[in-house]
Design a protein around this motif. Structure first.
Motif, PDB file in Angstrom:
ATOM      1  N   ILE A 138       0.874  -1.183   0.000  1.00  0.00           N
ATOM      2  CA  ILE A 138       0.000   0.000   0.000  1.00  0.00           C
ATOM      3  C   ILE A 138       0.907   1.228   0.000  1.00  0.00           C
ATOM      4  O   ILE A 138       1.772   1.368   0.865  1.00  0.00           O
ATOM      5  CB  ILE A 138      -0.918   0.006   1.243  1.00  0.00           C
ATOM      6  N   GLU A 139       0.708   2.098  -0.971  1.00  0.00           N
ATOM      7  CA  GLU A 139       1.553   3.285  -1.116  1.00  0.00           C
ATOM      8  C   GLU A 139       0.725   4.498  -0.715  1.00  0.00           C
ATOM      9  O   GLU A 139      -0.198   4.889  -1.428  1.00  0.00           O
ATOM     10  CB  GLU A 139       1.951   3.371  -2.594  1.00  0.00           C
ATOM     11  N   ASP A 140       1.054   5.065   0.430  1.00  0.00           N
ATOM     12  CA  ASP A 140       0.274   6.200   0.944  1.00  0.00           C
ATOM     13  C   ASP A 140       0.894   7.501   0.443  1.00  0.00           C
ATOM     14  O   ASP A 140       1.977   7.907   0.883  1.00  0.00           O
ATOM     15  CB  ASP A 140       0.266   6.137   2.481  1.00  0.00           C
ATOM     16  N   CYS A 141       0.162   8.148  -0.467  1.00  0.00           N
ATOM     17  CA  CYS A 141       0.628   9.414  -1.057  1.00  0.00           C
ATOM     18  C   CYS A 141      -0.251  10.562  -0.572  1.00  0.00           C
ATOM     19  O   CYS A 141      -0.411  11.565  -1.270  1.00  0.00           O
ATOM     20  CB  CYS A 141       0.566   9.352  -2.583  1.00  0.00           C
ATOM     21  N   ALA A 142      -0.837  10.407   0.633  1.00  0.00           N
ATOM     22  CA  ALA A 142      -1.745  11.446   1.130  1.00  0.00           C
ATOM     23  C   ALA A 142      -1.030  12.799   1.205  1.00  0.00           C
ATOM     24  O   ALA A 142      -1.652  13.838   1.033  1.00  0.00           O
ATOM     25  CB  ALA A 142      -2.295  11.060   2.499  1.00  0.00           C
ATOM     26  N   LEU A 143       0.281  12.768   1.460  1.00  0.00           N
ATOM     27  CA  LEU A 143       1.025  14.028   1.548  1.00  0.00           C
ATOM     28  C   LEU A 143       1.867  14.253   0.302  1.00  0.00           C
ATOM     29  O   LEU A 143       2.778  15.076   0.309  1.00  0.00           O
ATOM     30  CB  LEU A 143       1.952  14.003   2.771  1.00  0.00           C
TER      31      LEU A 143
END
Ligand SMILES: Cc1ncc(COP(=O)(O)O)c(C=O)c1O
Length: 391
Positions: A138-143
């Motif tokens: 899972i790649e979290d690119c929220a920022l």
């Protein structure tokens, strides 16, 4: 579009909504997640995380997450039924890949990588580890919306990409989940959010824009409308689903993204957003490196910085000074999620005590950035010990 210089410094934490963005429209974008083949939009990124845990069937297992986290992404994972385990992150936001691999056990069901403030994490290496152990990534690119590692857009290497739109673009809300690769999941279309909430966020952002452009006049109009608006929101019992909050709230887990928010996204000149953020970041880097050792001495090609991570010793004091001078600086990631043992991650504990988020977004002109740099330099000067009155 950028703000003109005004009498008093007003540097909002997030970019503001320009009236022309209500009607403008551009060609479809290739940036993630807008150009993704398989994308679902939500009100928040946290909803996308919760849905991912359910969709991948991780809810009875463990998800390996970074010890340096916001907290709400961990809450979303926990609420969806999975157990977070944590891996080490170093003092330069560097993921300890050996530690990741060491911590994979029979219960591990997924790896979770966060790209911090637009700066790419080691996604290729995490991909390799995930593949070796047969785990989804899972790649979290929220920022890290609009950011890339060279020519590879963030959010395209993991099995899942998570995005938050409203932190980088002046949108009333917005998050996204992208599914990469050939696997197909049938997800129900999330219900639309309350119109009143979208309206309320939109008006706030337009008013901020007025203050940004209108100086003293804009400031007084904003003050007046805010006062009236608060009363009206209360009187009409308008449901305002707050964005940017610290905690996960199950009541909002289903909320989707409004067509109005899509429209605002379509009005953005995304190439210009990236270019201005990079320009402003470089400016601060050049003006501040002698007074505060930069976390990153350069900006690799493709990186779209969310903010300038200022390293300080006296966080509270610096924040107070910046805010007093009109800069909406933010205390970046002060708290560990309670499931993470802070004493096991001293470098992260130090980061939590020392990073201040200084805005460098697309609304800020070179003139404003020059003032921001001066204010930051002043704020970093240690307080002189009080002189004793002798005699
Ligand atoms: C790393 C990370 N993931 C997810 C989120 C959740 O984003 P949202 O506020 O869109 O739910 C945040 C929020 O700051 C975050 O920092």
């Amino acid at each position: 579009m950028e703000a003109v210089k005004t009498d008093k410094l007003f540097v909002p934490a997030l970019p503001t909504l320009w009236p022309s963005m209500l009607t403008g429209r551009r060609a479809p974008s290739h940036f993630m997640p807008f150009g993704a083949r398989n994308v679902r939009y939500f009100y928040f990124a946290r909803n996308a995380i919760w849905t991912t845990v359910k969709m991948l069937g991780l809810d009875a297992g463990e998800v390996l997450m970074p010890a340096y986290h916001h907290g709400v992404e961990v809450e979303a994972v926990v609420d969806a039924g999975a157990t977070p385990r944590f891996y080490r992150v170093g003092s330069r936001w560097d993921v300890d890949l050996e530690d990741v691999e060491k911590r994979i056990g029979p219960k591990t069901k997924a790896l979770y990588l966060v790209h911090y403030a637009g700066f790419p994490g080691p996604v290729e290496e995490m991909r390799r580890i995930a593949d070796k152990h047969g785990l989804p990534l899972i790649e979290d690119c929220a920022l890290s919306l609009l950011s890339a590692d060279g020519s590879v857009p963030l959010g395209t290497t993991g099995d899942i990409g998570i995005f938050c739109l409203y932190k980088t673009l002046p949108m009333p809300h917005g998050g996204a989940l992208t599914v990469n690769g050939s696997r197909q999941y049938s997800l129900p279309e999330p219900p639309l959010p309350p119109t009143s909430s979208t309206f309320s966020h939109t008006v706030s952002s337009l008013l901020q824009n007025l203050e940004l452009r209108g100086g003293a006049f804009g400031r007084s109009v904003r003050g007046m409308v805010r006062g009236l608006g608060k009363g009206a929101v209360k009187a009409a019992e308008i449901e305002r689903v707050a964005t940017g909050t610290q905690h996960f709230d199950r009541r909002h887990v289903d909320l989707g993204m409004s067509p109005f928010a899509h429209r605002i996204a379509q009005a953005q000149d995304l190439e210009a957003v990236v270019e201005r953020r990079r320009r402003n970041y470089f400016f601060l880097l050049g003006r501040l490196r002698d007074v505060s050792a930069p976390l990153f001495n350069q900006l690799s090609p493709g990186v779209c910085p969310l903010f300038y991570p200022l390293v300080v010793d006296n966080k509270e004091q610096v924040l107070e000074r910046l805010r007093a001078r009109g800069i909406e600086a933010i205390d970046f990631w002060k708290y560990f999620h309670p499931a993470c043992d802070a004493s096991a991650f001293p470098e992260v504990a130090k980061l939590r005590r020392s990073i201040v988020e200084v805005p460098c977004h697309q609304d800020l002109t070179p003139e404003v950035m020059a003032e921001v740099a001066n204010v930051v330099r002043d704020a970093l000067v240690p307080e002189r010990p009080e002189r004793k009155n002798v005699g």
